[in-house]
Design a protein around this motif. Sequence first.
Motif, mmCIF file in Angstrom:
data_model
loop_
_atom_site.group_PDB
_atom_site.id
_atom_site.type_symbol
_atom_site.label_atom_id
_atom_site.label_comp_id
_atom_site.label_asym_id
_atom_site.label_seq_id
_atom_site.Cartn_x
_atom_site.Cartn_y
_atom_site.Cartn_z
ATOM 1 N N LEU A 52 0.780 -1.135 -0.058
ATOM 2 C CA LEU A 52 0.188 0.058 -0.107
ATOM 3 C C LEU A 52 1.095 1.461 0.244
ATOM 4 O O LEU A 52 1.062 2.616 -0.795
ATOM 5 N N VAL A 53 1.715 1.306 0.655
ATOM 6 C CA VAL A 53 2.517 2.797 0.733
ATOM 7 C C VAL A 53 3.502 2.324 -1.347
ATOM 8 O O VAL A 53 3.649 4.502 -1.024
ATOM 9 N N VAL A 54 3.324 1.809 -1.890
ATOM 10 C CA VAL A 54 4.114 1.682 -3.555
ATOM 11 C C VAL A 54 3.025 2.201 -3.417
ATOM 12 O O VAL A 54 3.360 3.316 -4.169
ATOM 13 N N LEU A 55 2.053 1.453 -3.547
ATOM 14 C CA LEU A 55 0.454 2.588 -4.583
ATOM 15 C C LEU A 55 0.204 3.542 -4.635
ATOM 16 O O LEU A 55 0.030 4.100 -5.165
ATOM 17 N N VAL A 56 0.154 4.022 -2.332
ATOM 18 C CA VAL A 56 -0.699 5.709 -2.617
ATOM 19 C C VAL A 56 1.057 6.468 -3.111
ATOM 20 O O VAL A 56 0.486 7.841 -3.116
ATOM 21 N N GLY A 57 2.022 6.249 -2.658
ATOM 22 C CA GLY A 57 3.468 6.527 -2.949
ATOM 23 C C GLY A 57 3.432 7.043 -4.589
ATOM 24 O O GLY A 57 3.662 7.977 -4.760
ATOM 25 N N THR A 58 2.389 6.046 -5.766
ATOM 26 C CA THR A 58 3.285 6.136 -6.515
ATOM 27 C C THR A 58 1.710 6.961 -7.313
ATOM 28 O O THR A 58 1.609 7.852 -7.983
ATOM 29 N N ALA A 59 0.514 7.385 -6.816
ATOM 30 C CA ALA A 59 -0.969 7.712 -6.892
ATOM 31 C C ALA A 59 -0.468 9.000 -6.691
ATOM 32 O O ALA A 59 -0.778 9.467 -7.168
ATOM 33 N N GLY A 60 0.198 9.190 -5.648
ATOM 34 C CA GLY A 60 0.668 11.003 -5.160
ATOM 35 C C GLY A 60 1.742 11.072 -6.061
ATOM 36 O O GLY A 60 1.479 12.415 -6.640
ATOM 37 N N SER A 61 2.315 10.778 -6.414
ATOM 38 C CA SER A 61 3.611 11.055 -8.012
ATOM 39 C C SER A 61 3.039 11.452 -9.150
ATOM 40 O O SER A 61 2.938 12.532 -9.588
ATOM 41 N N VAL A 62 1.545 10.619 -9.363
ATOM 42 C CA VAL A 62 0.887 10.672 -10.885
ATOM 43 C C VAL A 62 0.396 11.932 -10.512
ATOM 44 O O VAL A 62 0.286 12.946 -11.379
ATOM 45 N N LEU A 63 -0.564 12.329 -9.191
ATOM 46 C CA LEU A 63 -1.139 13.641 -9.157
ATOM 47 C C LEU A 63 -0.576 14.714 -9.184
ATOM 48 O O LEU A 63 -1.342 15.734 -9.767
ATOM 49 N N GLY A 64 1.044 14.767 -8.672
ATOM 50 C CA GLY A 64 1.657 15.433 -8.754
ATOM 51 C C GLY A 64 2.229 16.046 -10.000
ATOM 52 O O GLY A 64 2.467 17.226 -10.303
ATOM 53 N N GLY A 65 1.950 15.416 -10.741
ATOM 54 C CA GLY A 65 2.958 15.321 -12.463
ATOM 55 C C GLY A 65 1.024 16.395 -12.638
ATOM 56 O O GLY A 65 2.203 16.497 -14.137
ATOM 57 N N LEU A 66 0.403 16.258 -12.277
ATOM 58 C CA LEU A 66 -0.710 16.758 -13.715
ATOM 59 C C LEU A 66 -0.940 17.961 -13.515
ATOM 60 O O LEU A 66 -1.197 18.262 -15.008
ATOM 61 N N THR A 144 4.017 7.621 -16.884
ATOM 62 C CA THR A 144 3.996 8.259 -15.622
ATOM 63 C C THR A 144 3.701 6.941 -14.710
ATOM 64 O O THR A 144 4.711 7.569 -13.758
ATOM 65 N N THR A 145 2.852 7.072 -14.816
ATOM 66 C CA THR A 145 2.581 5.608 -13.608
ATOM 67 C C THR A 145 3.323 4.082 -13.306
ATOM 68 O O THR A 145 4.240 4.253 -12.459
ATOM 69 N N LEU A 146 3.861 4.000 -14.533
ATOM 70 C CA LEU A 146 4.961 2.884 -14.748
ATOM 71 C C LEU A 146 6.538 3.771 -13.568
ATOM 72 O O LEU A 146 7.424 2.292 -13.221
ATOM 73 N N SER A 148 7.107 6.642 -12.080
ATOM 74 C CA SER A 148 7.105 6.407 -10.522
ATOM 75 C C SER A 148 6.469 5.125 -9.813
ATOM 76 O O SER A 148 7.052 4.642 -8.683
ATOM 77 N N LEU A 149 5.753 4.343 -10.209
ATOM 78 C CA LEU A 149 6.176 2.824 -9.728
ATOM 79 C C LEU A 149 7.316 2.146 -9.485
ATOM 80 O O LEU A 149 8.129 1.534 -8.138
ATOM 81 N N VAL A 150 7.820 2.128 -10.542
ATOM 82 C CA VAL A 150 9.864 1.678 -10.428
ATOM 83 C C VAL A 150 10.365 2.443 -9.709
ATOM 84 O O VAL A 150 11.059 2.031 -8.572
ATOM 85 N N TRP A 151 9.979 4.065 -9.669
ATOM 86 C CA TRP A 151 10.994 5.370 -8.641
ATOM 87 C C TRP A 151 10.658 4.545 -6.908
ATOM 88 O O TRP A 151 11.152 4.245 -6.331
ATOM 89 N N THR A 152 9.177 4.350 -7.188
ATOM 90 C CA THR A 152 8.993 4.183 -5.590
ATOM 91 C C THR A 152 9.498 3.266 -4.854
ATOM 92 O O THR A 152 8.887 2.854 -3.560
ATOM 93 N N SER A 153 8.880 1.687 -5.256
ATOM 94 C CA SER A 153 9.069 1.142 -5.180
ATOM 95 C C SER A 153 10.523 0.097 -5.056
ATOM 96 O O SER A 153 10.705 -0.002 -4.023
ATOM 97 N N ILE A 154 11.361 0.742 -5.327
ATOM 98 C CA ILE A 154 12.861 1.086 -4.879
ATOM 99 C C ILE A 154 13.360 1.927 -4.000
ATOM 100 O O ILE A 154 13.910 1.331 -2.957
ATOM 101 N N LEU A 155 12.744 3.110 -3.420
ATOM 102 C CA LEU A 155 12.946 3.891 -2.444
ATOM 103 C C LEU A 155 12.271 3.391 -1.095
ATOM 104 O O LEU A 155 12.848 3.224 0.272
ATOM 105 N N THR A 156 10.838 3.065 -1.434
ATOM 106 C CA THR A 156 10.478 2.059 -0.333
ATOM 107 C C THR A 156 11.068 0.756 0.094
ATOM 108 O O THR A 156 10.953 0.388 1.114
ATOM 109 N N GLY A 157 11.619 -0.400 -1.203
ATOM 110 C CA GLY A 157 12.156 -0.988 -0.912
ATOM 111 C C GLY A 157 13.833 -1.173 -0.248
ATOM 112 O O GLY A 157 14.444 -1.445 1.115
ATOM 113 N N ALA A 158 14.387 -0.027 -0.174
ATOM 114 C CA ALA A 158 15.238 0.458 0.742
ATOM 115 C C ALA A 158 15.018 0.979 2.137
ATOM 116 O O ALA A 158 15.809 0.817 3.009
ATOM 117 N N GLY A 159 13.955 1.599 1.935
ATOM 118 C CA GLY A 159 13.261 1.794 3.165
ATOM 119 C C GLY A 159 13.360 1.452 4.384
ATOM 120 O O GLY A 159 13.892 0.458 5.452
#
Length: 205
Positions: A52-66, A144-146, A148-159
């Motif tokens: 959910l962290v990855v999905l929510v983070g991705t959603a926020g990133s996509v919305l922020g790009g609009l 943008t979703t794809l 962002s999904l890769v980016w948020t997954s990498i950072l979430t996984g690292a954390g």
Amino acid sequence: MFDNLLGLVEQMGYFGLLLLMFLENVFPPIPSELIMPLGGFLAAQGKMDPFLVVLVGTAGSVLGGLPWYYLGRFFGHDRLIALSERFGFIMTMDPPDVEKAFSWFSRHGAKAVLFGRLIPAIRTLISVPAGMAAMGMPKFLLLTTLGSLVWTSILTGAGYALESQYEVVESYVDPVSKIVVYGVITVYFGRLGWRLLRGRRTGNR
């Protein structure tokens, strides 16, 4: 900043994470390099679900790009040409340069949007030329979703993996962000200086 963000996300939960990732795109000084590892850190402690962290983070990133996308759509090709005719020196772009940029984005737009979301500092601004080039909304959202999904997954996984040492992620990624930003500034002033020098040479002939 860690304690403040930690308290905000713990109090507001996933909505707080969504809000921060949205603001990170609209107001870049709030870095995703800090936000998403924080989500992974909390997930490692059992306080949040990592998926959910990855999905929510991705959603926020996509919305922020609009907003940036629609800003680009507002200016569009014709307005940008007009601006370059009037303020070409400051923009370091004449109408022919703008046409070349549009031509390049027409050929590589999909790759630029997709991979641009993985590059610090560029990841926010890449939405602007996408809007200017009138990239279709479904295509823009998909790419943008794809990315962002890769980016948020990498950072979430690292954390998640580093848990209490999550700040190590920022210590590595944050300098990269600064290098990109300083690089863009250097290129701009370099182009400005070159145009000024070229203008003087032309005037002396």
